[in-house]
Scaffold this active site. Structure first.
Site, mmCIF file in Angstrom:
data_model
loop_
_atom_site.group_PDB
_atom_site.id
_atom_site.type_symbol
_atom_site.label_atom_id
_atom_site.label_comp_id
_atom_site.label_asym_id
_atom_site.label_seq_id
_atom_site.Cartn_x
_atom_site.Cartn_y
_atom_site.Cartn_z
ATOM 1 N N ARG A 144 -1.241 6.219 1.218
ATOM 2 C CA ARG A 144 -0.647 6.286 2.602
ATOM 3 C C ARG A 144 -1.278 6.826 3.451
ATOM 4 O O ARG A 144 -1.273 6.517 4.614
ATOM 5 C CB ARG A 144 1.035 6.828 2.454
ATOM 6 C CG ARG A 144 2.239 6.515 3.614
ATOM 7 C CD ARG A 144 3.195 6.283 3.232
ATOM 8 N NE ARG A 144 4.544 5.603 3.707
ATOM 9 C CZ ARG A 144 4.890 7.171 4.348
ATOM 10 N NH1 ARG A 144 5.323 8.003 4.347
ATOM 11 N NH2 ARG A 144 6.060 5.963 5.506
ATOM 12 N N HIS A 192 -2.535 4.349 6.837
ATOM 13 C CA HIS A 192 -1.714 5.042 8.098
ATOM 14 C C HIS A 192 -2.968 6.043 9.407
ATOM 15 O O HIS A 192 -2.523 5.636 10.378
ATOM 16 C CB HIS A 192 -1.026 6.415 8.468
ATOM 17 C CG HIS A 192 0.332 5.819 7.635
ATOM 18 N ND1 HIS A 192 1.971 5.858 8.584
ATOM 19 C CD2 HIS A 192 1.300 5.300 6.635
ATOM 20 C CE1 HIS A 192 2.629 5.228 8.090
ATOM 21 N NE2 HIS A 192 2.133 4.912 6.848
ATOM 22 N N VAL A 239 -4.823 3.159 12.659
ATOM 23 C CA VAL A 239 -4.966 3.724 14.124
ATOM 24 C C VAL A 239 -5.746 4.665 14.849
ATOM 25 O O VAL A 239 -6.575 5.481 14.197
ATOM 26 C CB VAL A 239 -3.744 4.373 14.691
ATOM 27 C CG1 VAL A 239 -3.070 5.176 15.570
ATOM 28 C CG2 VAL A 239 -2.111 3.728 13.507
ATOM 29 N N ASP A 255 -11.282 8.124 10.821
ATOM 30 C CA ASP A 255 -11.969 9.101 11.803
ATOM 31 C C ASP A 255 -11.040 10.216 11.053
ATOM 32 O O ASP A 255 -11.320 10.488 11.652
ATOM 33 C CB ASP A 255 -11.593 8.406 13.166
ATOM 34 C CG ASP A 255 -10.427 8.269 13.853
ATOM 35 O OD1 ASP A 255 -9.498 8.091 13.013
ATOM 36 O OD2 ASP A 255 -10.753 8.252 15.036
ATOM 37 N N SER A 298 -8.252 11.148 12.472
ATOM 38 C CA SER A 298 -7.786 11.515 13.094
ATOM 39 C C SER A 298 -5.782 11.797 12.809
ATOM 40 O O SER A 298 -5.044 11.697 13.644
ATOM 41 C CB SER A 298 -7.511 10.458 14.470
ATOM 42 O OG SER A 298 -7.142 9.105 14.026
ATOM 43 N N ASN A 349 5.103 8.553 11.322
ATOM 44 C CA ASN A 349 4.121 9.188 10.921
ATOM 45 C C ASN A 349 4.990 10.528 10.387
ATOM 46 O O ASN A 349 4.471 11.420 9.591
ATOM 47 C CB ASN A 349 2.828 9.576 11.381
ATOM 48 C CG ASN A 349 1.326 8.432 11.373
ATOM 49 O OD1 ASN A 349 1.731 7.219 10.521
ATOM 50 N ND2 ASN A 349 0.727 8.729 12.282
ATOM 51 N N PRO A 408 2.981 -1.155 9.764
ATOM 52 C CA PRO A 408 3.994 -2.167 9.927
ATOM 53 C C PRO A 408 4.991 -1.899 9.630
ATOM 54 O O PRO A 408 5.247 -0.684 9.035
ATOM 55 C CB PRO A 408 3.417 -2.909 8.259
ATOM 56 C CG PRO A 408 2.046 -1.676 7.578
ATOM 57 C CD PRO A 408 1.812 -1.293 9.418
ATOM 58 N N HIS A 449 2.254 0.192 -2.636
ATOM 59 C CA HIS A 449 4.330 0.377 -2.861
ATOM 60 C C HIS A 449 4.031 0.139 -4.545
ATOM 61 O O HIS A 449 5.126 0.528 -4.777
ATOM 62 C CB HIS A 449 4.565 -1.094 -2.715
ATOM 63 C CG HIS A 449 4.730 -0.538 -0.747
ATOM 64 N ND1 HIS A 449 5.707 -1.761 0.218
ATOM 65 C CD2 HIS A 449 4.055 0.710 -0.155
ATOM 66 C CE1 HIS A 449 5.237 -0.767 1.608
ATOM 67 N NE2 HIS A 449 4.394 0.502 1.141
ATOM 68 N N THR A 454 7.412 1.406 -13.274
ATOM 69 C CA THR A 454 6.746 2.108 -14.341
ATOM 70 C C THR A 454 5.672 2.483 -12.322
ATOM 71 O O THR A 454 4.244 2.044 -11.949
ATOM 72 C CB THR A 454 4.977 1.133 -14.037
ATOM 73 O OG1 THR A 454 4.914 0.085 -13.455
ATOM 74 C CG2 THR A 454 5.215 0.162 -15.771
#
Length: 332
Positions: A65, A69, A73, A77, A79, A97, A169, A199, A254
């Site tokens: 994740r 993320h 954005v 990199d 960031s 976040n 999203p 997911h 699972t």
């Protein structure tokens, strides 16, 4: 000009057009980027990630994740890893976040420490590349596909919470909204469906799905696309007054294996978020869900392709970035 001169001119024009289409940053990524400066970097990172994985499975969804993320954005990199310094509100402090699990950050920090403990590698490998390698490794550790990664990213020089707004999203998104957001990052609907299958591991806080099981609409308190038995189970695990810290598995079958169960669940009305279930309820994406529910290997191939494309988003090279000595802070 002559035939030879004309041929050379044509080649120059073609190359110019190619580089206009393919960003130089992407062209500079390659699998053997660190071969001369830190030849064992991938095994060093893998060992550090494996050690962390053995401490807690949360390492897998948290790192995965974190990668998503980060890339959505300002590009891939690192960031998102920058901590607040008092004068600037950074990406990780944006509301979208705040739910990023600390184990993802810790995985990269520990892998970076392991890399820098090798004298020839010290301060030669970017945090952005370590995050890419660590993400590949956690997927493999969760019995998902293993694949070669492209390397050569620099770490970003900017991290602002304001840049996060509207870039990630939301659980309530429909197919049009999902496609538009992924298309903004050069990703197709097929890529989006493949990446959504992240997911298949991890968890969600009850607040993210409360509307689907209690307040979906005036006529339907429970989202009618939800499997009724599954909806009842969700209500048991997430009562109305549930502790906001309580989280449940994204995949009820699972939850610790990176597999194609995600798509099988969608066929049964067991997608946790609206943005999950819409992939089956919308006729434009349903055929892909059906194919991947049937063939895990076909899904793996598409997922690796999508992850490779995602890893090229907004890559910094040259003077556009640097290599941080501390993943959580800009270099002095």
């Amino acid at each position: 000009m002559g035939r030879r001169g004309s041929f050379v001119m044509v080649v120059v024009i073609v190359l110019t057009l190619l580089f206009a289409i393919v960003p130089m940053s992407m062209a500079q990524l390659r699998q053997d980027f660190y071969a001369d400066v830190c030849p064992n970097v991938e095994s060093i990172v893998r060992n550090a990630v494996t050690k962390k994985f053995r401490q807690t499975f949360v390492t897998v969804p948290a790192t995965l994740r974190l990668f998503f993320h980060d890339c959505f954005v300002q590009g891939c990199d690192a960031s998102v890893m920058i901590g607040s310094d008092g004068g600037n509100t950074v990406e990780k402090d944006h509301p979208d976040n705040l739910s990023l699990a600390g184990d993802g950050f810790d995985t990269v920090i520990k892998a970076k420490a392991a890399v820098d403990a090798v004298p020839e590698c010290r301060n030669k490998v970017s945090c952005a590349d370590i995050l890419v390698m660590a993400t590949r490794d956690v997927i493999s550790l969760a019995r998902g596909p293993s694949y070669a990664v492209e390397l050569g990213r620099k770490d970003g020089l900017v991290s602002r919470a304001s840049d996060v707004e509207g870039k990630l999203p939301k659980p309530s998104f429909n197919l049009n909204q999902l496609n538009a957001m992924f298309a903004a990052n050069g990703l197709s609907q097929t890529d989006m469906i493949a990446l959504s299958a992240a997911h298949t591991v991890g968890f969600s806080h009850c607040s993210k799905l409360a509307n689907r099981i209690y307040n979906f609409s005036r006529t339907n308190p429970v989202d009618p696309t939800l499997n009724p038995t599954y909806a009842s189970r969700l209500q048991e695990m997430c009562p109305r007054d549930v502790d906001p810290r309580i989280a449940i598995n994204m995949d009820p079958n699972t939850p610790t294996r990176f597999d194609n169960m995600y798509f099988k669940n969608l066929q049964q009305g067991m997608g946790l978020f609206t943005s999950d279930q819409v992939l089956f309820s919308d006729t434009r994406s349903r055929p892909t869900v059906k194919v991947w529910a049937h063939s895990g290997q076909t899904f793996y191939t598409a997922f690796v392709t999508a992850m490779t494309k995602l890893g090229r988003v907004g890559v910094k090279t040259g003077s556009d970035g640097n290599i941080r000595t501390d993943c959580g802070a800009f270099n002095p």
